[in-house]
Scaffold this motif. Sequence first.
Motif, PDB file in Angstrom:
ATOM      1  N   GLN A  72       0.831  -1.208   0.000  1.00 28.09           N
ATOM      2  CA  GLN A  72       0.000   0.000   0.000  1.00 28.09           C
ATOM      3  C   GLN A  72       0.862   1.253   0.000  1.00 28.09           C
ATOM      4  OE1 GLN A  72      -3.380   0.182  -0.352  1.00 28.09           O
ATOM      5  NE2 GLN A  72      -2.957   2.353  -0.623  1.00 28.09           N
ATOM      6  N   ARG A  73       1.949   1.255   0.748  1.00 28.08           N
ATOM      7  CA  ARG A  73       2.866   2.411   0.744  1.00 28.08           C
ATOM      8  C   ARG A  73       3.449   2.633  -0.636  1.00 28.08           C
ATOM      9  NH1 ARG A  73       6.318   4.455   5.462  1.00 28.08           N
ATOM     10  NH2 ARG A  73       7.086   5.422   3.589  1.00 28.08           N
ATOM     11  N   ARG A  74       3.825   1.548  -1.317  1.00 29.45           N
ATOM     12  CA  ARG A  74       4.379   1.667  -2.666  1.00 29.45           C
ATOM     13  C   ARG A  74       3.339   2.263  -3.607  1.00 29.45           C
ATOM     14  NH1 ARG A  74       3.723  -1.594  -6.630  1.00 29.45           N
ATOM     15  NH2 ARG A  74       3.258  -3.408  -5.364  1.00 29.45           N
ATOM     16  N   ARG A  75       2.087   1.791  -3.513  1.00 26.32           N
ATOM     17  CA  ARG A  75       1.022   2.333  -4.348  1.00 26.32           C
ATOM     18  C   ARG A  75       0.776   3.810  -4.048  1.00 26.32           C
ATOM     19  NH1 ARG A  75      -3.472  -1.468  -2.993  1.00 26.32           N
ATOM     20  NH2 ARG A  75      -2.008  -3.047  -2.409  1.00 26.32           N
ATOM     21  N   ASP A  76       0.818   4.168  -2.762  1.00 30.77           N
ATOM     22  CA  ASP A  76       0.630   5.571  -2.386  1.00 30.77           C
ATOM     23  C   ASP A  76       1.736   6.449  -2.965  1.00 30.77           C
ATOM     24  OD1 ASP A  76      -1.621   4.821  -0.974  1.00 30.77           O
ATOM     25  OD2 ASP A  76      -0.653   4.956   1.006  1.00 30.77           O
ATOM     26  N   LYS A  77       2.981   5.994  -2.894  1.00 33.06           N
ATOM     27  CA  LYS A  77       4.099   6.760  -3.451  1.00 33.06           C
ATOM     28  C   LYS A  77       3.956   6.916  -4.961  1.00 33.06           C
ATOM     29  CE  LYS A  77       7.618   5.770  -0.006  1.00 33.06           C
ATOM     30  NZ  LYS A  77       8.929   5.173   0.267  1.00 33.06           N
ATOM     31  N   GLU A  78       3.530   5.859  -5.647  1.00 38.52           N
ATOM     32  CA  GLU A  78       3.321   5.935  -7.093  1.00 38.52           C
ATOM     33  C   GLU A  78       2.214   6.925  -7.428  1.00 38.52           C
ATOM     34  OE1 GLU A  78       2.552   1.877  -8.187  1.00 38.52           O
ATOM     35  OE2 GLU A  78       4.672   1.301  -8.010  1.00 38.52           O
ATOM     36  N   MET A  79       1.152   6.953  -6.614  1.00 32.43           N
ATOM     37  CA  MET A  79       0.048   7.877  -6.848  1.00 32.43           C
ATOM     38  C   MET A  79       0.508   9.318  -6.642  1.00 32.43           C
ATOM     39  SD  MET A  79      -3.028   8.462  -7.722  1.00 32.43           S
ATOM     40  CE  MET A  79      -3.907   6.940  -7.641  1.00 32.43           C
ATOM     41  N   VAL A  80       1.262   9.578  -5.596  1.00 32.50           N
ATOM     42  CA  VAL A  80       1.771  10.931  -5.352  1.00 32.50           C
ATOM     43  C   VAL A  80       2.675  11.359  -6.499  1.00 32.50           C
ATOM     44  CG1 VAL A  80       3.301  12.298  -3.860  1.00 32.50           C
ATOM     45  CG2 VAL A  80       1.516  10.859  -2.845  1.00 32.50           C
ATOM     46  N   ALA A  81       3.549  10.478  -6.959  1.00 34.97           N
ATOM     47  CA  ALA A  81       4.435  10.811  -8.078  1.00 34.97           C
ATOM     48  C   ALA A  81       3.623  11.112  -9.335  1.00 34.97           C
ATOM     49  CB  ALA A  81       5.419   9.669  -8.333  1.00 34.97           C
ATOM     50  N   ALA A  82       2.575  10.344  -9.592  1.00 31.44           N
ATOM     51  CA  ALA A  82       1.737  10.578 -10.764  1.00 31.44           C
ATOM     52  C   ALA A  82       0.995  11.904 -10.645  1.00 31.44           C
ATOM     53  CB  ALA A  82       0.745   9.430 -10.945  1.00 31.44           C
ATOM     54  N   LEU A  83       0.497  12.229  -9.474  1.00 32.91           N
ATOM     55  CA  LEU A  83      -0.196  13.501  -9.267  1.00 32.91           C
ATOM     56  C   LEU A  83       0.747  14.684  -9.426  1.00 32.91           C
ATOM     57  CD1 LEU A  83      -2.530  12.581  -6.274  1.00 32.91           C
ATOM     58  CD2 LEU A  83      -3.224  13.099  -8.623  1.00 32.91           C
ATOM     59  N   LEU A  84       1.951  14.566  -8.897  1.00 33.13           N
ATOM     60  CA  LEU A  84       2.935  15.642  -9.054  1.00 33.13           C
ATOM     61  C   LEU A  84       3.328  15.822 -10.515  1.00 33.13           C
ATOM     62  CD1 LEU A  84       5.212  15.056  -5.933  1.00 33.13           C
ATOM     63  CD2 LEU A  84       3.614  16.954  -6.325  1.00 33.13           C
ATOM     64  N   ALA A  85       3.471  14.731 -11.240  1.00 36.89           N
ATOM     65  CA  ALA A  85       3.806  14.821 -12.662  1.00 36.89           C
ATOM     66  C   ALA A  85       2.661  15.480 -13.432  1.00 36.89           C
ATOM     67  CB  ALA A  85       4.101  13.431 -13.228  1.00 36.89           C
ATOM     68  N   ALA A  86       1.431  15.125 -13.116  1.00 35.16           N
ATOM     69  CA  ALA A  86       0.273  15.732 -13.774  1.00 35.16           C
ATOM     70  C   ALA A  86       0.184  17.215 -13.448  1.00 35.16           C
ATOM     71  CB  ALA A  86      -1.001  15.014 -13.361  1.00 35.16           C
ATOM     72  N   GLU A  87       0.460  17.554 -12.210  1.00 32.42           N
ATOM     73  CA  GLU A  87       0.431  18.965 -11.801  1.00 32.42           C
ATOM     74  C   GLU A  87       1.472  19.767 -12.566  1.00 32.42           C
ATOM     75  OE1 GLU A  87       0.852  21.767  -7.831  1.00 32.42           O
ATOM     76  OE2 GLU A  87       1.531  19.698  -7.748  1.00 32.42           O
ATOM     77  N   ASN A  88       2.659  19.225 -12.710  1.00 30.09           N
ATOM     78  CA  ASN A  88       3.729  19.915 -13.431  1.00 30.09           C
ATOM     79  C   ASN A  88       3.365  20.091 -14.900  1.00 30.09           C
ATOM     80  OD1 ASN A  88       5.333  20.262 -11.187  1.00 30.09           O
ATOM     81  ND2 ASN A  88       6.464  18.361 -11.518  1.00 30.09           N
ATOM     82  N   GLN A  89       2.713  19.133 -15.501  1.00 27.65           N
ATOM     83  CA  GLN A  89       2.319  19.227 -16.911  1.00 27.65           C
ATOM     84  C   GLN A  89       1.214  20.257 -17.107  1.00 27.65           C
ATOM     85  OE1 GLN A  89       1.273  15.316 -18.204  1.00 27.65           O
ATOM     86  NE2 GLN A  89       3.402  14.650 -18.433  1.00 27.65           N
TER      87      GLN A  89
END
Length: 174
Positions: A147-164
């Motif tokens: 679950q922690r790994r999935r949470d980290k992947e979700m945060v990374a995806a959200l940050l990447a989307a925000e930057n785009q």
Amino acid sequence: MTPTEIAAKLHLLATRHHASDATLLAGRLLLSLIFLHEGVTLATHFDGAAKAMAALGVGLPLFVATIALQLGAGLSVATGLLTRLGAIGLGLFCLATATLFHTNFASQNELLHFEKDLAIAGGMFVLAIAGAGKFSLDRLVAGYLQQRRRDKEMVAALLAAENQMSLGDVRLPV
């Protein structure tokens, strides 16, 4: 709680969940019991046990390591935390105990202890291959880490989307 009620609850657990997981739990508890009992007994009667072990050629550091192994690996197997490692440690311990202390096969008692140690070692090695099953701390820890790994992947995806999606100094809220 009567034995019949206990059996009924175990049956319910086995049918509601996989019977193999309930069996692994029972096996883990039964296998660990002898080591936990012996470890507590040695620790609570430390001086006398240390003298008896010294008479067999076991020095104090090895005696303390034996108690630590029996308690630590015994708890590992019982709780299902690092089960495979605990089972391998106790399996090797049983093989060593059998070959170092129970080789006087002229004595029926020694032969019985030799065979018992080999049987327990075999059970521990089977447990090391099978793993702890669903009813274990190993499974809870693995689920938490996943679950922690999935949470980290979700945060990374959200940050990447925000930057785009950022427009100059204006950023969209996350």
